[in-house]
Structures are given as structure tokens and as C-alpha cells.
Design a protein around this motif. Sequence first.
Motif, short mmCIF file in Angstrom:
data_model
loop_
_atom_site.label_atom_id
_atom_site.label_comp_id
_atom_site.label_asym_id
_atom_site.label_seq_id
_atom_site.Cartn_x
_atom_site.Cartn_y
_atom_site.Cartn_z
N ARG A 91 37.58 128.86 56.92
CA ARG A 91 36.96 127.44 57.24
C ARG A 91 36.49 127.88 58.70
O ARG A 91 37.33 127.72 59.65
CB ARG A 91 37.63 126.62 57.00
CG ARG A 91 37.06 125.13 57.36
CD ARG A 91 37.84 123.69 57.03
NE ARG A 91 39.14 124.24 56.50
CZ ARG A 91 39.89 124.01 57.37
NH1 ARG A 91 39.73 123.96 58.66
NH2 ARG A 91 41.30 124.40 57.00
N PHE A 92 35.29 127.97 59.09
CA PHE A 92 34.64 128.15 60.45
C PHE A 92 33.88 126.83 61.04
O PHE A 92 33.56 126.72 62.08
CB PHE A 92 33.83 129.25 60.63
CG PHE A 92 34.74 130.73 60.53
CD1 PHE A 92 35.13 131.24 61.87
CD2 PHE A 92 34.95 131.36 59.53
CE1 PHE A 92 35.91 132.17 61.79
CE2 PHE A 92 35.95 132.33 59.23
CZ PHE A 92 36.31 132.90 60.65
N THR A 93 33.73 125.84 60.03
CA THR A 93 32.78 124.66 59.94
C THR A 93 33.08 123.80 58.95
O THR A 93 33.41 124.26 57.94
CB THR A 93 31.41 124.75 60.21
OG1 THR A 93 30.71 123.66 60.84
CG2 THR A 93 30.73 125.39 58.89
N ALA A 94 33.19 122.71 59.17
CA ALA A 94 33.27 121.40 58.21
C ALA A 94 32.22 120.26 58.40
O ALA A 94 31.77 120.09 59.37
CB ALA A 94 34.76 121.12 58.10
N ARG A 95 31.95 119.56 57.12
CA ARG A 95 30.89 118.50 57.18
C ARG A 95 31.68 117.33 56.54
O ARG A 95 32.71 116.81 57.14
CB ARG A 95 29.57 119.07 56.74
CG ARG A 95 28.97 120.35 57.21
CD ARG A 95 28.71 120.31 58.58
NE ARG A 95 28.56 121.60 59.38
CZ ARG A 95 27.59 122.13 60.00
NH1 ARG A 95 26.52 121.03 60.05
NH2 ARG A 95 27.36 123.14 60.47
N GLY A 96 31.05 117.03 55.35
CA GLY A 96 31.61 115.79 54.69
C GLY A 96 32.89 115.78 54.14
O GLY A 96 33.46 116.95 54.04
N ILE A 97 33.58 114.63 54.20
CA ILE A 97 34.93 114.65 53.56
C ILE A 97 35.17 113.46 52.86
O ILE A 97 34.48 112.30 52.88
CB ILE A 97 36.15 114.54 54.84
CG1 ILE A 97 35.65 115.71 55.76
CG2 ILE A 97 37.37 114.42 54.33
CD1 ILE A 97 36.90 115.66 56.96
N THR A 98 35.90 113.56 51.68
CA THR A 98 36.26 112.28 51.06
C THR A 98 37.64 112.48 50.40
O THR A 98 38.38 113.63 50.65
CB THR A 98 35.40 112.08 49.78
OG1 THR A 98 35.49 110.66 49.47
CG2 THR A 98 35.62 112.90 48.68
N VAL A 99 38.29 111.36 50.19
CA VAL A 99 39.74 111.45 49.44
C VAL A 99 39.76 110.77 48.27
O VAL A 99 39.07 109.59 48.12
CB VAL A 99 40.57 110.60 50.65
CG1 VAL A 99 42.10 110.57 50.08
CG2 VAL A 99 40.56 111.33 52.00
N ASP A 100 40.31 111.42 47.37
CA ASP A 100 40.67 110.74 45.95
C ASP A 100 41.90 109.97 46.00
O ASP A 100 42.55 109.84 46.70
CB ASP A 100 40.71 111.83 44.72
CG ASP A 100 41.72 112.66 44.70
OD1 ASP A 100 43.12 112.45 45.45
OD2 ASP A 100 42.01 113.72 44.24
N PRO A 101 41.95 109.14 44.78
CA PRO A 101 42.89 108.06 44.85
C PRO A 101 44.60 108.87 45.13
O PRO A 101 45.40 108.03 45.39
CB PRO A 101 42.82 107.68 43.17
CG PRO A 101 41.63 107.69 43.15
CD PRO A 101 41.01 109.09 43.70
N ALA A 102 44.68 109.91 44.67
CA ALA A 102 45.74 110.65 44.72
C ALA A 102 46.01 111.05 46.05
O ALA A 102 47.26 111.69 46.64
CB ALA A 102 45.99 111.87 43.78
N GLY A 103 45.11 111.11 47.13
CA GLY A 103 45.31 111.39 48.43
C GLY A 103 44.69 112.86 48.85
O GLY A 103 44.75 113.30 49.88
N ASN A 104 44.24 113.32 47.68
CA ASN A 104 43.59 114.98 47.91
C ASN A 104 42.41 114.97 48.81
O ASN A 104 41.77 113.79 48.59
CB ASN A 104 43.37 115.51 46.60
CG ASN A 104 44.69 115.75 45.72
OD1 ASN A 104 45.63 116.04 46.26
ND2 ASN A 104 44.45 115.57 44.56
N VAL A 105 42.18 115.70 49.50
CA VAL A 105 41.10 115.53 50.68
C VAL A 105 40.19 117.00 50.27
O VAL A 105 40.60 117.91 50.16
CB VAL A 105 41.74 115.91 52.17
CG1 VAL A 105 40.29 115.91 52.94
CG2 VAL A 105 42.60 114.63 52.38
N TYR A 106 38.98 116.44 50.15
CA TYR A 106 37.85 117.14 49.83
C TYR A 106 36.87 117.60 51.08
O TYR A 106 36.55 116.62 51.68
CB TYR A 106 37.10 116.63 48.57
CG TYR A 106 37.82 116.58 47.24
CD1 TYR A 106 37.77 117.54 46.29
CD2 TYR A 106 38.72 115.33 47.31
CE1 TYR A 106 38.32 117.29 45.02
CE2 TYR A 106 39.34 115.26 46.19
CZ TYR A 106 39.23 116.16 45.10
OH TYR A 106 40.00 115.96 43.86
N VAL A 107 36.87 118.76 51.34
CA VAL A 107 35.86 119.17 52.56
C VAL A 107 34.76 120.02 52.15
O VAL A 107 34.69 120.98 51.55
CB VAL A 107 36.75 119.76 53.51
CG1 VAL A 107 35.91 120.18 54.99
CG2 VAL A 107 38.06 119.13 53.88
#
Length: 319
Positions: A91-107
Motif C-alpha cells: 500500500r503506497f496510497t489509500a482512498r475511501g474507507i468503510t467499517v463493517d458491523p464486525a469492525g473490519n476495515v475496508y480500504v
Amino acid sequence: MKRTSLIGALLVATTTLPLATAATAHSTRPATYLLAGDANSPVGSKFEGIGADERRGLFYISEVTGGEIHRGSVGTAQAQEWLAGDGTDGRFTARGITVDPAGNVYVAGGPNGIGTGRPDLWVYSKEGRLLAALRAPGTDVFLNDVAIGPDGAAYFTNSNDAQVFRVAHGRDGWRATRWADASATIERRPGFNLGGIVLTADRRAFVVAQGNTGRLWRFDARTGAVSPVATGGADLVDADGLVRQGSRLTVVRNFSRTVAILRLGADGRHASLLGQRASSPDRVLTTAKVLRGRVLYVDSKFDEAVASGPYEVVTDPTR
């Protein structure tokens, strides 16, 4: 500079319209959250995405310059670097993020994988353990934003074309698939195409922003079929982040330095403009999320060739 509490009103013609809930109940919380910058970056630190974990009172911020992921708490003014960048997990850059009900983080990785073979997206546990680093199908994929669907999967938008990708864990592990291709309906234009994405109130569709044209599109959550959201010709050029609170849709118009408020139908087919207000001329806000009753906006620093602090997440977009 730039220290304030949540604004209470949006002026629309002669009508006063609240941009967000009153700040009185949140007076003990910081009005501004500080992000740790990267002292080693020759262009400073620039930020874009935000994810909110309502259950744990946490928010996550992506750094474009390096791909670091920062994490803050709703009650603490200073956020901290949570995941290193500069090649960590590819990962050299990152944009949108969200979190699911279990707390997992999507990048979402933006252009991280274009021409490099690196991952386009990542999934992390709430403890920061890498669960998946995936390539999306295709060679011209710029993953911009992400939302959790009614099926629990994560849906990523493509700013280079009218596509949405689905990421989920199944019997064979984590997989990324091209869920919807609307290129026959949505014309690809220069600049950023699909960006912000939110689930409708009835949970049967996604509303997606096309920033370069200022249009909103409805993707059926079951079939992926796409249709335009009727907005009555509202000016939404530079639409980036979307925030839905009930029937209220906030559209963050980054370089237009404007926040638009619309009333969105429960099925996402129609939206009526309630008003627009200029955001701070000293900031380029990219996106926002609701956390514990307040809307948190990301100050990207995209308007600075070499970004300098303070690096901030704000609760008042006008200051």
C-alpha cells in the motif's frame, strides 16, 4: 485558525436549514481532530477517506501520500497512525474507507494497482491484522470509495469507469468481483467518474456520485441495474463524499468548496435540493461520515502543492 463547533444552520435563499444536528449535546467532544502528519514526505501529508465505527466510537482516515491509515476516537482530539504506509502490505496510497458491523476495515487503493501489480484494496480486522490484499478484475481500476451493502459485502466504486466491485469472504476466502458494469449507460468522462457511495434508506439500492458530471446514479442492490437519480438539475459538480442520514443526503463538493443538502427518497430514485452552502475557502473537503450524531469532514490539503499542518478532521465545514 479553523477552530469551531458544529454549524447550526444552512442559509438557502431566505430559509434557514440545519446542516447537522445541534452541537449542544456534544460540547465536551473536540470540534476538530488532529491527524499526525508524515515528516518524511517531501509533499507533506494529504488525506481523503474516512470510515466510522459507530459501535466503538472510532474513525479511520486514509493518507493519499504514502497510504498510512490513521485512527481516532470520538472523544479524543489527537488521532494516531494505525497502519503504516510506504509499501506496507503493498500500500503506497489509500482512498475511501468503510467499517463493517464486525469492525473490519475496508480500504480502497485508488491508483495503487494501476500498472504496478500491487493490490487495489485491503481488508483489516479491528485489531489491525491483514485479512486480504486483493486485485480487482481489470487493468484500469481506480478504487475510490466503499460502502457496506445489505448482504454484508463491501462495494467499491471505480473512478476510471462506471463500475462497482464487490468484496466478500466466502468458502474460498476473500474475493473481489466486478459486480456492476454501467459503462453502456454512464458515459466515461475525463477526470473522476464514480466516487462517493451510500446505501438507500430502504436498503435496496446504492446512490453513487459521478463527480466530473455532477450526476447521481442509482444501482439496484440486487441486480446492479443502473438508472439516474432525478435531482431536478441540481448543481453537484465535484460531488465526492456522500453522507445519508435518514432522508437527508449531504454531498461534499470538493474543489467547488460547497456542501449540498438534498432530500433523498427512500428508494433512491429522486432527490430534491434543499440548499447549498460554501465550505471553508481554506480547505478542500473530500468526504465525511456520521459518528455518534456528528458529521466528520476530511480536510484533504489537496489545494497545497506541499501540504503543511495542522492536518485536521472538522465538524464544521464552513470554518
